[in-house]
Design an enzyme around this catalytic site. Structure first.
Site, PDB file in Angstrom:
ATOM      1  N   GLU A  42       8.991  18.440 -24.309  1.00  0.00           N
ATOM      2  CA  GLU A  42       8.384  18.776 -23.010  1.00  0.00           C
ATOM      3  C   GLU A  42       8.986  20.083 -22.459  1.00  0.00           C
ATOM      4  OE1 GLU A  42       5.787  17.112 -21.919  1.00  0.00           O
ATOM      5  OE2 GLU A  42       5.987  14.979 -22.400  1.00  0.00           O
ATOM      6  N   HIS A  88      -1.110  16.267 -25.314  1.00  0.00           N
ATOM      7  CA  HIS A  88      -1.050  14.864 -24.888  1.00  0.00           C
ATOM      8  C   HIS A  88      -2.261  14.047 -25.337  1.00  0.00           C
ATOM      9  CE1 HIS A  88       2.389  16.238 -22.679  1.00  0.00           C
ATOM     10  NE2 HIS A  88       2.584  15.088 -22.073  1.00  0.00           N
ATOM     11  N   HIS A 100       7.529   9.111 -27.036  1.00  0.00           N
ATOM     12  CA  HIS A 100       6.486   9.888 -26.369  1.00  0.00           C
ATOM     13  C   HIS A 100       6.613  11.387 -26.704  1.00  0.00           C
ATOM     14  CE1 HIS A 100       3.749  11.258 -23.240  1.00  0.00           C
ATOM     15  NE2 HIS A 100       4.698  12.068 -22.790  1.00  0.00           N
ATOM     16  N   GLU A 120      -4.367  17.041 -10.066  1.00  0.00           N
ATOM     17  CA  GLU A 120      -4.981  17.436 -11.342  1.00  0.00           C
ATOM     18  C   GLU A 120      -6.493  17.610 -11.245  1.00  0.00           C
ATOM     19  OE1 GLU A 120      -3.067  15.856 -14.899  1.00  0.00           O
ATOM     20  OE2 GLU A 120      -5.035  15.868 -15.867  1.00  0.00           O
ATOM     21  N   HIS A 141      -1.078  10.913 -26.972  1.00  0.00           N
ATOM     22  CA  HIS A 141      -1.362   9.572 -26.448  1.00  0.00           C
ATOM     23  C   HIS A 141      -2.120   8.747 -27.484  1.00  0.00           C
ATOM     24  CE1 HIS A 141      -0.959  10.769 -21.904  1.00  0.00           C
ATOM     25  NE2 HIS A 141       0.198  10.692 -22.532  1.00  0.00           N
ATOM     26  N   ASN A 192      -0.664  18.879 -19.853  1.00  0.00           N
ATOM     27  CA  ASN A 192      -0.957  17.869 -20.873  1.00  0.00           C
ATOM     28  C   ASN A 192      -1.180  18.476 -22.252  1.00  0.00           C
ATOM     29  OD1 ASN A 192      -0.839  15.659 -19.087  1.00  0.00           O
ATOM     30  ND2 ASN A 192      -2.869  16.189 -18.327  1.00  0.00           N
ATOM     31  N   ARG A 209      -3.387  21.706 -13.236  1.00  0.00           N
ATOM     32  CA  ARG A 209      -2.306  20.788 -13.643  1.00  0.00           C
ATOM     33  C   ARG A 209      -2.547  20.228 -15.042  1.00  0.00           C
ATOM     34  NH1 ARG A 209       0.938  16.060 -10.279  1.00  0.00           N
ATOM     35  NH2 ARG A 209       2.065  15.273 -12.099  1.00  0.00           N
ATOM     36  N   LYS A 260       3.155  11.479 -10.732  1.00  0.00           N
ATOM     37  CA  LYS A 260       2.255  10.663 -11.561  1.00  0.00           C
ATOM     38  C   LYS A 260       2.983   9.372 -11.900  1.00  0.00           C
ATOM     39  CE  LYS A 260      -0.794  13.794 -14.055  1.00  0.00           C
ATOM     40  NZ  LYS A 260      -1.164  14.305 -15.383  1.00  0.00           N
ATOM     41  N   LYS A 271       7.299  23.076 -13.472  1.00  0.00           N
ATOM     42  CA  LYS A 271       6.519  21.890 -13.104  1.00  0.00           C
ATOM     43  C   LYS A 271       6.241  21.882 -11.601  1.00  0.00           C
ATOM     44  CE  LYS A 271       5.164  17.364 -13.711  1.00  0.00           C
ATOM     45  NZ  LYS A 271       5.195  16.147 -14.468  1.00  0.00           N
ATOM     46  N   ARG A 331       0.812  -1.236   0.000  1.00  0.00           N
ATOM     47  CA  ARG A 331       0.000   0.000   0.000  1.00  0.00           C
ATOM     48  C   ARG A 331       0.840   1.279   0.000  1.00  0.00           C
ATOM     49  NH1 ARG A 331      -2.885  -2.939   3.929  1.00  0.00           N
ATOM     50  NH2 ARG A 331      -4.597  -4.074   2.969  1.00  0.00           N
TER      51      ARG A 331
HETATM   52  P1  NAD Z   1      12.421   6.041 -21.970  1.00  0.00           P
HETATM   53  O1  NAD Z   1      12.305   5.883 -20.530  1.00  0.00           O
HETATM   54  O2  NAD Z   1      11.930   4.941 -22.842  1.00  0.00           O
HETATM   55  O3  NAD Z   1      13.928   6.353 -22.328  1.00  0.00           O
HETATM   56  C1  NAD Z   1      14.277   6.565 -23.659  1.00  0.00           C
HETATM   57  C2  NAD Z   1      15.427   5.647 -24.120  1.00  0.00           C
HETATM   58  O4  NAD Z   1      16.652   6.191 -23.668  1.00  0.00           O
HETATM   59  C3  NAD Z   1      15.356   4.238 -23.587  1.00  0.00           C
HETATM   60  O5  NAD Z   1      15.807   3.360 -24.586  1.00  0.00           O
HETATM   61  C4  NAD Z   1      16.342   4.273 -22.434  1.00  0.00           C
HETATM   62  O6  NAD Z   1      16.885   3.010 -22.131  1.00  0.00           O
HETATM   63  C5  NAD Z   1      17.397   5.199 -22.968  1.00  0.00           C
HETATM   64  N1  NAD Z   1      18.165   5.939 -21.984  1.00  0.00           N
HETATM   65  C6  NAD Z   1      17.722   6.479 -20.831  1.00  0.00           C
HETATM   66  N2  NAD Z   1      18.688   7.223 -20.272  1.00  0.00           N
HETATM   67  C7  NAD Z   1      19.752   7.124 -21.073  1.00  0.00           C
HETATM   68  C8  NAD Z   1      21.047   7.716 -21.047  1.00  0.00           C
HETATM   69  N3  NAD Z   1      21.414   8.565 -20.104  1.00  0.00           N
HETATM   70  N4  NAD Z   1      21.910   7.393 -22.035  1.00  0.00           N
HETATM   71  C9  NAD Z   1      21.544   6.566 -23.035  1.00  0.00           C
HETATM   72  N5  NAD Z   1      20.325   6.019 -23.148  1.00  0.00           N
HETATM   73  C10 NAD Z   1      19.445   6.300 -22.164  1.00  0.00           C
HETATM   74  O7  NAD Z   1      11.647   7.354 -22.480  1.00  0.00           O
HETATM   75  P2  NAD Z   1      11.448   8.810 -21.856  1.00  0.00           P
HETATM   76  O8  NAD Z   1      11.289   9.694 -23.020  1.00  0.00           O
HETATM   77  O9  NAD Z   1      12.481   9.132 -20.850  1.00  0.00           O
HETATM   78  O10 NAD Z   1      10.067   8.685 -21.086  1.00  0.00           O
HETATM   79  C11 NAD Z   1       8.865   8.443 -21.751  1.00  0.00           C
HETATM   80  C12 NAD Z   1       7.866   7.920 -20.755  1.00  0.00           C
HETATM   81  O11 NAD Z   1       7.627   8.900 -19.744  1.00  0.00           O
HETATM   82  C13 NAD Z   1       6.517   7.590 -21.354  1.00  0.00           C
HETATM   83  O12 NAD Z   1       6.091   6.354 -20.889  1.00  0.00           O
HETATM   84  C14 NAD Z   1       5.607   8.691 -20.818  1.00  0.00           C
HETATM   85  O13 NAD Z   1       4.284   8.277 -20.691  1.00  0.00           O
HETATM   86  C15 NAD Z   1       6.237   8.974 -19.490  1.00  0.00           C
HETATM   87  N6  NAD Z   1       5.941  10.310 -18.964  1.00  0.00           N
HETATM   88  C16 NAD Z   1       5.497  10.387 -17.678  1.00  0.00           C
HETATM   89  C17 NAD Z   1       5.230  11.619 -17.114  1.00  0.00           C
HETATM   90  C18 NAD Z   1       4.813  11.709 -15.668  1.00  0.00           C
HETATM   91  O14 NAD Z   1       4.457  12.794 -15.220  1.00  0.00           O
HETATM   92  N7  NAD Z   1       4.855  10.621 -14.937  1.00  0.00           N
HETATM   93  C19 NAD Z   1       5.433  12.783 -17.852  1.00  0.00           C
HETATM   94  C20 NAD Z   1       5.903  12.666 -19.153  1.00  0.00           C
HETATM   95  C21 NAD Z   1       6.153  11.416 -19.697  1.00  0.00           C
HETATM   96  N1  GLY Z   2       3.164  15.230 -17.429  1.00  0.00           N
HETATM   97  C1  GLY Z   2       1.921  15.766 -16.980  1.00  0.00           C
HETATM   98  C2  GLY Z   2       1.823  15.887 -15.501  1.00  0.00           C
HETATM   99  O1  GLY Z   2       2.727  15.559 -14.789  1.00  0.00           O
HETATM  100  O2  GLY Z   2       0.796  16.307 -15.009  1.00  0.00           O
END
Ligand code: NAD
Ligand code: GLY
Length: 364
Positions: A182, A245, A262, A234, A249, A242, A238, A140, A224, A118
């Site tokens: 972003e 998005h 993404h 949100e 998405h 998006n 907040r 998130k 942020k 939990r």
């Molecule tokens: P990712 O985590 O897939 O990383 C991108 C690629 O880069 C991967 O292949 C990874 O292994 C590689 N990588 C990571 N760090 C590296 C480094 N320093 N050197 C070399 N390679 C490296 O993608 P991302 O763009 O970081 O994240 C996308 C994800 O984030 C999506 O799932 C999206 O939905 C999520 N997201 C979440 C929020 C949130 O608020 N939680 C906000 C925006 C996006």
């Molecule tokens: N990436 C959108 C949020 O964190 O609300």
């Protein structure tokens, strides 16, 4: 080293930003209040940064889980591997997970931390631009479902974010560019001055000039942190985070989370949101063109993927967390630096925007 606080009362936490932070055990020690630590990463990042991270965590009882790399693995099944390891190794309720990687690792680890017994502690150690400016901050957490992106998740704040900007030196150009989507977003939604700075400096960011990268990450995190402090769960403002998005998405889900990153999907989505805003007379054509120009200069896609028709996009966009009582809500723009959420848009204009961006006969 810079420190920004996310002001969330008893859940407040610091974001540390600097070069070489992975090699500073004292930062980890100050952020982690548990003895048992589980590092979660993927096979790509493990070969680059796991050893150094484990060394800095030397004073804890530490284990690791190495997941496969890719958005298609951000699933409940893969998250279950983390839970299984925690149970097999008898991790107690006061353990701490460390998410070492990009947004995929951050989201899946955060969600595992939210669910295990939990809710247990976790810290974010983001290694992509996207994760450093967005996903590691704000709590998130989620995994994807075949029918919709991030549809299974929870709000669960980390105890700290440790951002080592020198990890960005190993990032592929395409990932760097996707992260810049972003960064540009903050300029578009609430920080016009930053947008103007980006217009002056975008090529320096593409060339990874460290001073500019560091500044862009800091300003993005401040934006942020401010938004999250006002509206953690949100219930209102907040949602402006998006921008693009709902379109983005839909692109990701429509492509089965393969092919487009993404940030790339968000970039095309932000321009579609700007186009739709302009069709309503809310955004000037000059501001629309400046939006297109900065995204193009950042080498981001500004059209739909050839396999996604406007009709399919509409179908996919209907499955969106911002939909309320069956009505689609979109983040749109009034001007550079000002976004708002509305369901008062003309569906015919939305269709026209999607037609305008359709690349059924051309690739991006
Ligand atoms: P990712 O985590 O897939 O990383 C991108 C690629 O880069 C991967 O292949 C990874 O292994 C590689 N990588 C990571 N760090 C590296 C480094 N320093 N050197 C070399 N390679 C490296 O993608 P991302 O763009 O970081 O994240 C996308 C994800 O984030 C999506 O799932 C999206 O939905 C999520 N997201 C979440 C929020 C949130 O608020 N939680 C906000 C925006 C996006
Ligand atoms: N990436 C959108 C949020 O964190 O609300």
């Amino acid at each position: 080293m810079k420190e920004i606080r996310v002001e969330l009362g008893e859940h407040a936490y610091p974001i540390f930003i600097g070069g070489g932070l992975l090699d500073k055990p004292e930062i980890f020690k100050n952020c982690i209040r548990s003895k048992q630590v589980l590092v979660v990463t993927n096979d790509t990042i493990a070969s680059l940064y796991l050893e150094r991270t484990m060394r800095s965590l030397g004073s804890f009882t530490t284990d690791k889980v190495i997941l496969p790399d890719g958005e298609q693995y951000k699933t409940l099944d893969v998250m279950n591997e983390i839970i299984t390891r925690l149970l097999q190794q008898r991790y107690s309720r006061n353990c701490c997970l460390v998410a070492l990687g990009g947004g995929v690792i951050g989201d899946i680890t955060g969600f595992a931390a939210a669910c295990y017994q939990r809710g247990v502690d976790y810290i974010q150690v983001p290694t992509t631009v996207l994760a450093q400016v967005d996903s590691s901050v704000g709590g998130k957490t989620a995994v994807n479902h075949k029918l919709g992106k991030n549809m299974i998740g929870a709000f669960h704040q980390p105890r700290a974010v440790i951002t080592d900007i020198s990890t960005l030196l190993t990032l592929h150009d395409r990932e760097l560019q996707a992260g810049l989507a972003e960064v540009i977003k903050y300029g578009l939604i609430r920080d016009r001055k930053f947008f103007e700075w980006l217009e002056q400096n975008i090529e320096k960011l593409l060339h990874r000039e460290i001073q500019e990268i560091s500044y862009a990450i800091e300003v993005s995190c401040r934006n942020k942190a401010e938004v999250v402090a006002i509206d953690e769960k949100e219930s209102g403002m907040r949602a402006i985070l998006n921008l693009g998005h709902t379109f983005g998405h839909a692109i990701e889900t429509g492509l089965d989370y393969k092919g487009w990153l993404h940030g790339e999907a968000v970039a095309a989505g932000m321009l579609m949101a700007a186009d739709l805003s302009s069709r309503h007379g809310w955004l000037s054509t000059q501001d629309l063109e400046r939006t297109r120009k900065i995204l193009t200069r950042a080498k981001l896609p500004v059209r739909l993927p050839p396999t996604l028709t406007p009709a399919r996009m509409l179908e996919l966009m209907a499955v969106d967390k911002k939909a309320r009582d069956g009505a689609m809500h979109l983040v749109l723009m009034k001007q550079l630096g000002e976004a708002f959420v509305t369901n008062q848009f003309d569906p015919e204009k939305l269709r026209a925007t999607l037609e305008n961006f359709s690349s059924a006969t051309e690739s991006r």
